[in-house]
Design a protein around this motif. Structure first.
Motif, PDB file in Angstrom:
ATOM      1  N   TRP A 336       0.849  -1.185   0.000  1.00 40.61           N
ATOM      2  CA  TRP A 336       0.000   0.000   0.000  1.00 40.61           C
ATOM      3  C   TRP A 336       0.889   1.240   0.000  1.00 40.61           C
ATOM      4  O   TRP A 336       2.008   1.224   0.531  1.00 40.61           O
ATOM      5  CB  TRP A 336      -0.886   0.024   1.245  1.00 40.61           C
ATOM      6  CG  TRP A 336      -1.985  -0.988   1.222  1.00 40.61           C
ATOM      7  CD1 TRP A 336      -2.962  -1.132   0.282  1.00 40.61           C
ATOM      8  CD2 TRP A 336      -2.228  -2.027   2.190  1.00 40.61           C
ATOM      9  NE1 TRP A 336      -3.798  -2.176   0.598  1.00 40.61           N
ATOM     10  CE2 TRP A 336      -3.374  -2.745   1.775  1.00 40.61           C
ATOM     11  CE3 TRP A 336      -1.598  -2.415   3.378  1.00 40.61           C
ATOM     12  CZ2 TRP A 336      -3.892  -3.805   2.481  1.00 40.61           C
ATOM     13  CZ3 TRP A 336      -2.123  -3.477   4.087  1.00 40.61           C
ATOM     14  CH2 TRP A 336      -3.251  -4.172   3.642  1.00 40.61           C
ATOM     15  N   SER A 337       0.387   2.312  -0.588  1.00 40.45           N
ATOM     16  CA  SER A 337       1.202   3.520  -0.731  1.00 40.45           C
ATOM     17  C   SER A 337       0.895   4.539   0.357  1.00 40.45           C
ATOM     18  O   SER A 337       0.040   4.323   1.229  1.00 40.45           O
ATOM     19  CB  SER A 337       0.955   4.142  -2.112  1.00 40.45           C
ATOM     20  OG  SER A 337      -0.415   4.450  -2.262  1.00 40.45           O
ATOM     21  N   ASN A 338       1.590   5.676   0.294  1.00 40.90           N
ATOM     22  CA  ASN A 338       1.387   6.817   1.186  1.00 40.90           C
ATOM     23  C   ASN A 338       1.567   6.481   2.665  1.00 40.90           C
ATOM     24  O   ASN A 338       0.931   7.071   3.523  1.00 40.90           O
ATOM     25  CB  ASN A 338      -0.009   7.431   0.979  1.00 40.90           C
ATOM     26  CG  ASN A 338      -0.154   8.044  -0.395  1.00 40.90           C
ATOM     27  OD1 ASN A 338       0.790   8.622  -0.917  1.00 40.90           O
ATOM     28  ND2 ASN A 338      -1.315   7.885  -1.000  1.00 40.90           N
ATOM     29  N   GLY A 339       2.427   5.493   2.958  1.00 38.56           N
ATOM     30  CA  GLY A 339       2.745   5.188   4.348  1.00 38.56           C
ATOM     31  C   GLY A 339       1.771   4.241   5.023  1.00 38.56           C
ATOM     32  O   GLY A 339       1.961   3.893   6.191  1.00 38.56           O
ATOM     33  N   LEU A 340       0.710   3.784   4.306  1.00 39.32           N
ATOM     34  CA  LEU A 340      -0.262   2.882   4.920  1.00 39.32           C
ATOM     35  C   LEU A 340       0.368   1.523   5.216  1.00 39.32           C
ATOM     36  O   LEU A 340       0.128   0.937   6.275  1.00 39.32           O
ATOM     37  CB  LEU A 340      -1.474   2.718   3.994  1.00 39.32           C
ATOM     38  CG  LEU A 340      -2.557   1.741   4.472  1.00 39.32           C
ATOM     39  CD1 LEU A 340      -3.108   2.163   5.825  1.00 39.32           C
ATOM     40  CD2 LEU A 340      -3.701   1.656   3.450  1.00 39.32           C
ATOM     41  N   HIS A 341       1.187   1.027   4.308  1.00 42.36           N
ATOM     42  CA  HIS A 341       1.804  -0.284   4.536  1.00 42.36           C
ATOM     43  C   HIS A 341       2.727  -0.230   5.756  1.00 42.36           C
ATOM     44  O   HIS A 341       2.756  -1.154   6.577  1.00 42.36           O
ATOM     45  CB  HIS A 341       2.593  -0.718   3.297  1.00 42.36           C
ATOM     46  CG  HIS A 341       2.698  -2.207   3.159  1.00 42.36           C
ATOM     47  ND1 HIS A 341       1.846  -2.955   2.397  1.00 42.36           N
ATOM     48  CD2 HIS A 341       3.548  -3.099   3.725  1.00 42.36           C
ATOM     49  CE1 HIS A 341       2.163  -4.244   2.482  1.00 42.36           C
ATOM     50  NE2 HIS A 341       3.208  -4.348   3.278  1.00 42.36           N
ATOM     51  N   GLN A 342       3.466   0.870   5.883  1.00 44.44           N
ATOM     52  CA  GLN A 342       4.353   1.032   7.030  1.00 44.44           C
ATOM     53  C   GLN A 342       3.543   1.091   8.327  1.00 44.44           C
ATOM     54  O   GLN A 342       3.968   0.564   9.358  1.00 44.44           O
ATOM     55  CB  GLN A 342       5.193   2.308   6.879  1.00 44.44           C
ATOM     56  CG  GLN A 342       6.297   2.218   5.840  1.00 44.44           C
ATOM     57  CD  GLN A 342       5.787   2.306   4.415  1.00 44.44           C
ATOM     58  OE1 GLN A 342       4.635   2.630   4.166  1.00 44.44           O
ATOM     59  NE2 GLN A 342       6.654   2.018   3.451  1.00 44.44           N
ATOM     60  N   ALA A 343       2.361   1.714   8.280  1.00 41.54           N
ATOM     61  CA  ALA A 343       1.500   1.797   9.461  1.00 41.54           C
ATOM     62  C   ALA A 343       1.011   0.417   9.875  1.00 41.54           C
ATOM     63  O   ALA A 343       0.957   0.093  11.070  1.00 41.54           O
ATOM     64  CB  ALA A 343       0.311   2.714   9.171  1.00 41.54           C
ATOM     65  N   VAL A 344       0.673  -0.438   8.888  1.00 39.37           N
ATOM     66  CA  VAL A 344       0.235  -1.807   9.194  1.00 39.37           C
ATOM     67  C   VAL A 344       1.410  -2.618   9.748  1.00 39.37           C
ATOM     68  O   VAL A 344       1.252  -3.427  10.674  1.00 39.37           O
ATOM     69  CB  VAL A 344      -0.364  -2.481   7.939  1.00 39.37           C
ATOM     70  CG1 VAL A 344      -0.710  -3.938   8.226  1.00 39.37           C
ATOM     71  CG2 VAL A 344      -1.604  -1.727   7.465  1.00 39.37           C
ATOM     72  N   GLU A 345       2.615  -2.404   9.192  1.00 41.63           N
ATOM     73  CA  GLU A 345       3.807  -3.093   9.702  1.00 41.63           C
ATOM     74  C   GLU A 345       4.070  -2.704  11.158  1.00 41.63           C
ATOM     75  O   GLU A 345       4.427  -3.545  11.985  1.00 41.63           O
ATOM     76  CB  GLU A 345       5.012  -2.760   8.818  1.00 41.63           C
ATOM     77  CG  GLU A 345       4.966  -3.450   7.463  1.00 41.63           C
ATOM     78  CD  GLU A 345       6.039  -2.970   6.492  1.00 41.63           C
ATOM     79  OE1 GLU A 345       6.440  -3.752   5.610  1.00 41.63           O
ATOM     80  OE2 GLU A 345       6.467  -1.804   6.606  1.00 41.63           O
ATOM     81  N   ALA A 346       3.888  -1.413  11.478  1.00 40.26           N
ATOM     82  CA  ALA A 346       4.070  -0.968  12.865  1.00 40.26           C
ATOM     83  C   ALA A 346       3.023  -1.599  13.768  1.00 40.26           C
ATOM     84  O   ALA A 346       3.321  -2.036  14.894  1.00 40.26           O
ATOM     85  CB  ALA A 346       3.977   0.558  12.932  1.00 40.26           C
ATOM     86  N   LYS A 347       1.794  -1.700  13.283  1.00 42.00           N
ATOM     87  CA  LYS A 347       0.700  -2.315  14.045  1.00 42.00           C
ATOM     88  C   LYS A 347       1.018  -3.768  14.390  1.00 42.00           C
ATOM     89  O   LYS A 347       0.765  -4.235  15.498  1.00 42.00           O
ATOM     90  CB  LYS A 347      -0.593  -2.229  13.234  1.00 42.00           C
ATOM     91  CG  LYS A 347      -1.754  -3.045  13.769  1.00 42.00           C
ATOM     92  CD  LYS A 347      -2.891  -3.074  12.753  1.00 42.00           C
ATOM     93  CE  LYS A 347      -4.003  -4.023  13.161  1.00 42.00           C
ATOM     94  NZ  LYS A 347      -5.067  -4.090  12.131  1.00 42.00           N
TER      95      LYS A 347
END
Length: 920
Positions: A336-347
């Protein structure tokens, strides 16, 4: 009513079109005896005959009947399979650049060979596009036997291919590959610095398999090649902690658009929370300094409160892997783009990969619209016919089945809640299982698959689960889903690419059960036994009623439901289909009309009780149409915005090709220099102004900065009749003279290579920066709607202005670099330097997750100013290995770089063995 009456008398427009093709089909059938009379060599010689006819002025339509008859006979000799008349009709439809909707099991793969062969005869290349690498490889190997037999070459494009093999594949008559790989290769080609490195040929004809999946479902997101940016892992983790602390009453969420917004009360409290954690630059949450924090907080809220594990994604090998909402497949490497994938990885607490900066991008819509002729095939396209026409200008034609459809499609059953529904499903499956009828169950998520599995375990029903977790076993599970008493649970991808045959799949059983046996009488006997067993089992399954397809929920798209239903009743087989629904299903809960809920609740439905009615089924279909229309609007908006970028992309890519194809670009460089001078003078000395109003200091500063010149502006101003045009002409004369002097001091041939290299590199750099700017603009342009303005119109105007600015900056930067650069040839060293280690490079695509380092970009290009000299010298010198003379001695090639001749050896072990060296 009048339309229905007319249709009953004259047939639909589709029926009339199919009927009109009957003449061509009869002509093809009439040629069959003549084809059967030909020897193998004579039949193979047909290909050369057709090419001669085309060279003589015949068209593809002229040779179509004989070419189709040739393929049909060749198929009988190679595979033992004869094309049905309906497949001939489908082949004509494909050749005409239309979409053939053909029911599952009717033989789309074999049908495509007709149009592929006919169009490949021209030698311009035919692309067959599939949904995954497995199908691309399988179809190329399987159908390749037929094409090779007829004298045509076949290539396959798969990830991680070396560049030479890929170029050979694209130069084949027929090329198989996935939509992602074709699109990425187009983008990669337009990032290369030499024409010889480009893999693709000019576009000609494409046939898209599962066309609705590729051109509709996957068209919501563009293809993007990007590079990593700064690591912000700490910020993602801190904002994830904040998002997990935010209660439901602080925000409002819209499940339709998967959006979350803080309410007024929540804004104040979250602002205080962020200040307490030291995450805000200023105390006001929406100050411009806090833009990045607010953006990533929004993504963290979505990740925590909207995206569900085992539904939207799974965690595999400590990585977050997206689940395709349409097929249920794992989308390895897609992010996912715009930092969403990174947010899920952090979750999820896994390693956070850095965000990427876009370097090249294109939508599937604009990629496939570049083909002069585009066609496709699928089992389900009619519901999206309007979109295919609006976006791609391609018509959908429904191909009749070879045998009448004998499947019974029952009314939907409605239950009060999920548990009641699944209990009823398990009971129905057990009943069918006891009489030996195979059951294929379609679910919408991994979670629902595993819940149903628990119910079946309680009932003692043996079953197989097919979802993203068992992706590797997909083909084998599906192939045997038609066996006696088989129960298969599939997550939205029932049988894609693999037929479900009643009694089991003979080929897969032979492969599974005889793979360890050596060729000989024993193996032949085992194969004969398997075929006999499958035939007996097929008869028992037919007596049990054929395949029972059971849907546990309606999907957002009617096409996905139709795909599931279509697995049953292939080639006239009997079959049964039924969907089980409840009030807690996502489609009903999110998109269903309120009146539907009210009426069902008021009916005093008892626990475990089911109802079914045509009215309810109609209400579900209405909800699905709403979602489809909404999704179409989303895709259409993506196209509208990308159309703006596409116009600019064409300009840039055409400019790149012209530069690569030109021996010299000195005329372009001179024009850029003169345009830069015109722009500088126009800014400092506006037309219509007086000399005393001119900004001479700005003019002096820019001329000094760009050209390293200090003209006597004061003397010029003292002259009578001084005009901006005169000043521009004098600066132009001085800069032209300075550049001529500079070129005269160096080898003009090498200087022309430098100009070409600088121009390409600066073009790529500024295009990349422009893409990032457009991405940022796209994120905020919707706010113009608050001012009663059309965001798309505002975006067009802003994007055009930004493009003009980019071109101005490009001209200035290229001019400045060429005036400030110096060519220096180093003297040979007295002592040899120690060997440097071989460097490893990587280039990961965010959507495929594949390392594309082997695409030729990294190995031959160096980041220094003169990086393309080696490649250009190689083109001039030609191929070959080490020679006693070194034709590259004056090019300053690094001793440890690959030799420019292309041998694959280091320069010092090849042409540089004579001792030519370069200093850093």
């Amino acid at each position: 009513m009048f339309d229905s009456l007319m249709k009953s008398i004259f047939g639909s427009s589709n029926d009339r079109y199919i009927k009109s093709l009957g003449k061509i089909v009869n002509e093809i059938n009439g040629l069959e005896p003549a084809m059967q009379a030909l020897s193998d060599d004579e039949l193979r010689a047909q290909t050369d005959k057709f090419r001669s006819l085309l060279d003589s002025g015949s068209t593809l339509d002229d040779i179509l009947p004989e070419a189709f008859a040739t393929v049909r006979e060749a198929s009988m000799r190679v595979f033992g399979m004869r094309h049905f008349d309906v497949q001939l009709i489908g082949g004509i439809v494909l050749h005409r650049g239309e979409i053939a909707e053909m029911r599952t099991g009717e033989g789309k793969t074999l049908m495509a060979t007709l149009a592929v062969y006919l169009n490949a005869i021209e030698g311009k290349g035919v692309h067959v596009v599939t949904v995954n690498d497995y199908l691309a490889t399988r179809d190329a190997e399987w159908m390749g036997q037929l094409y090779n037999w007829l004298g045509l070459s076949v290539g396959t494009i798969i990830p991680n291919m070396d560049e030479y093999t890929k170029r050979d594949a694209y130069n084949s008559d027929i090329t198989y590959g996935t939509n992602n790989e074709f699109g990425f290769d187009y983008l990669r080609d337009n990032m290369k610095h030499e024409r010889s490195q480009m893999a693709q040929r000019p576009f000609n004809f494409a046939i898209v398999d599962e066309v609705d999946s590729i051109l509709i479902d996957e068209a919501r997101t563009p293809l993007i090649i990007s590079g990593p940016t700064e690591d912000k892992s700490d910020l993602y983790v801190k904002l994830d902690e904040v998002a997990k602390e935010i209660p439901e009453e602080w925000y409002e969420k819209d499940e339709k658009s998967k959006n979350i917004q803080l309410n007024e009360d929540g804004l104040d409290k979250v602002e205080a929370l962020l200040i307490e954690r030291g995450l805000l630059e200023t105390e006001n949450l929406y100050d411009v300094e806090n833009t990045q924090v607010v953006h990533h907080l929004d993504q963290a809220l979505k990740a925590v409160h909207m995206f569900r594990r085992d539904d939207h994604y799974i965690v595999k090998d400590d990585k977050v892997v997206i689940i395709d909402e349409f097929t249920g497949r794992m989308m390895d490497g897609r992010r996912w783009s715009n930092g969403l994938h990174q947010a899920v990885e952090a979750k999820e607490g896994v390693k956070i990969e850095p965000e990427n900066q876009t370097m090249a991008s294109i939508t599937f819509q604009n990629y496939f619209r570049m083909y002069p002729k585009l066609s496709g095939m699928t089992g389900t396209a009619a519901t999206e016919a309007a979109e295919f026409w609006d976006i791609y200008s391609v018509n959908v034609v429904e191909i009749p089945t070879n045998l009448p459809v004998a499947r019974i499609d029952e009314e939907d059953e409605f239950y009060k809640n999920t548990m009641d529904k699944f209990a009823a499903i398990a009971k129905a499956i057990k009943e069918k299982n006891e009489i030996g009828q195979p059951v294929l169950v379609g679910t919408v998520s991994i979670e629902k698959s595993e819940l149903l599995s628990q119910f079946l375990d309680k009932e003692g029903v043996k079953h197989e689960i097919l979802n993203a977790r068992q992706h590797e076993r997909e083909a084998h599970i599906v192939a045997q889903a038609g066996r006696l008493g088989a129960v298969t649970i599939a997550t939205n991808m029932a049988g894609r690419g693999t037929d479900i045959q009643l009694g089991g799949n003979v080929e897969f059983r032979i492969e599974d059960e005889t793979s360890d046996m050596e060729d000989g009488p024993q193996k032949d006997a085992a194969i004969a036994s398997i075929k006999e067993a499958v035939a007996e089992e097929r008869q028992k399954v037919l007596e049990a009623g054929g395949l029972f397809v059971l849907g546990t929920e309606r999907h957002e798209s009617r096409r996905i439901d139709n795909q599931l239903r279509g697995r049953s009743g292939r080639q006239g087989d009997p079959g049964l289909s039924r969907f089980y629904l409840c009030l807690e299903d996502d489609l009903l809960r999110i998109f269903g009309p309120d009146t539907l809920f009210a009426k069902m609740m008021n009916s005093n439905l008892e626990d475990g009780e089911a109802i079914g009615s045509k009215w309810l089924s109609k209400a579900i279909e209405t909800a699905q149409k709403k979602v489809e229309a909404r999704n179409y609007d989303t895709r259409k908006q993506v196209v509208q915005y990308d159309d703006v970028m596409n116009d600019q992309r064409k300009v840039i890519y055409e400019q790149r090709e012209e530069i690569m194809d030109s021996d010299t670009v000195d005329d372009v460089v001179v024009d850029m220099r003169h345009d830069t001078i015109n722009s500088i003078v126009g800014t400092a000395c506006p037309p219509g102004s007086y000399p005393e109003q001119w900004d001479i200091e700005l003019l002096r500063e820019k001329v000094q900065e760009i050209f390293n010149l200090n003209p006597p502006f004061e003397e010029w101003l003292e002259e009578d009749q001084v005009e901006p045009e005169i000043i521009e002409e004098r600066i132009r004369t001085e800069t032209d003279a300075l550049m001529e002097t500079k070129i005269a001091k160096n080898d003009p041939a090498i200087w022309r290579l430098v100009e070409k290299d600088v121009l390409l590199r600066q073009l790529d750099f500024h295009w990349k920066e422009h893409l990032a700017t457009l991405d940022a603009l796209r994120q905020v342009i919707w706010m113009r709607g608050i001012a009663q303005k059309q965001p798309i119109n505002e975006y067009k105007q802003e994007a055009f202005g930004l493009f003009e600015t980019m071109l101005d900056t490009l001209r200035e930067e290229v001019t400045k670099l060429l005036f400030k650069s110096e060519l220096r040839l180093a003297q040979p060293e007295t002592e040899a330097l120690p060997d440097l280690p071989d460097f490893l490079t990587g280039h990961i695509d965010p959507l495929t997750g594949l390392d594309n380092s082997g695409d030729g970009d990294g190995s031959e290009e160096r980041p220094e100013l003169f990086g393309s000299l080696a490649g250009s010298a190689r083109a001039a010198a030609g191929p070959g290995g080490a020679n006693t003379e070194d034709p590259y001695a004056n090019l300053n090639v690094s001793r440890n770089a690959p030799c420019p001749c292309g041998s694959g050896n280091k320069y010092k072990h090849c042409h540089g063995a004579a001792g030519a060296k370069q200093t850093a």
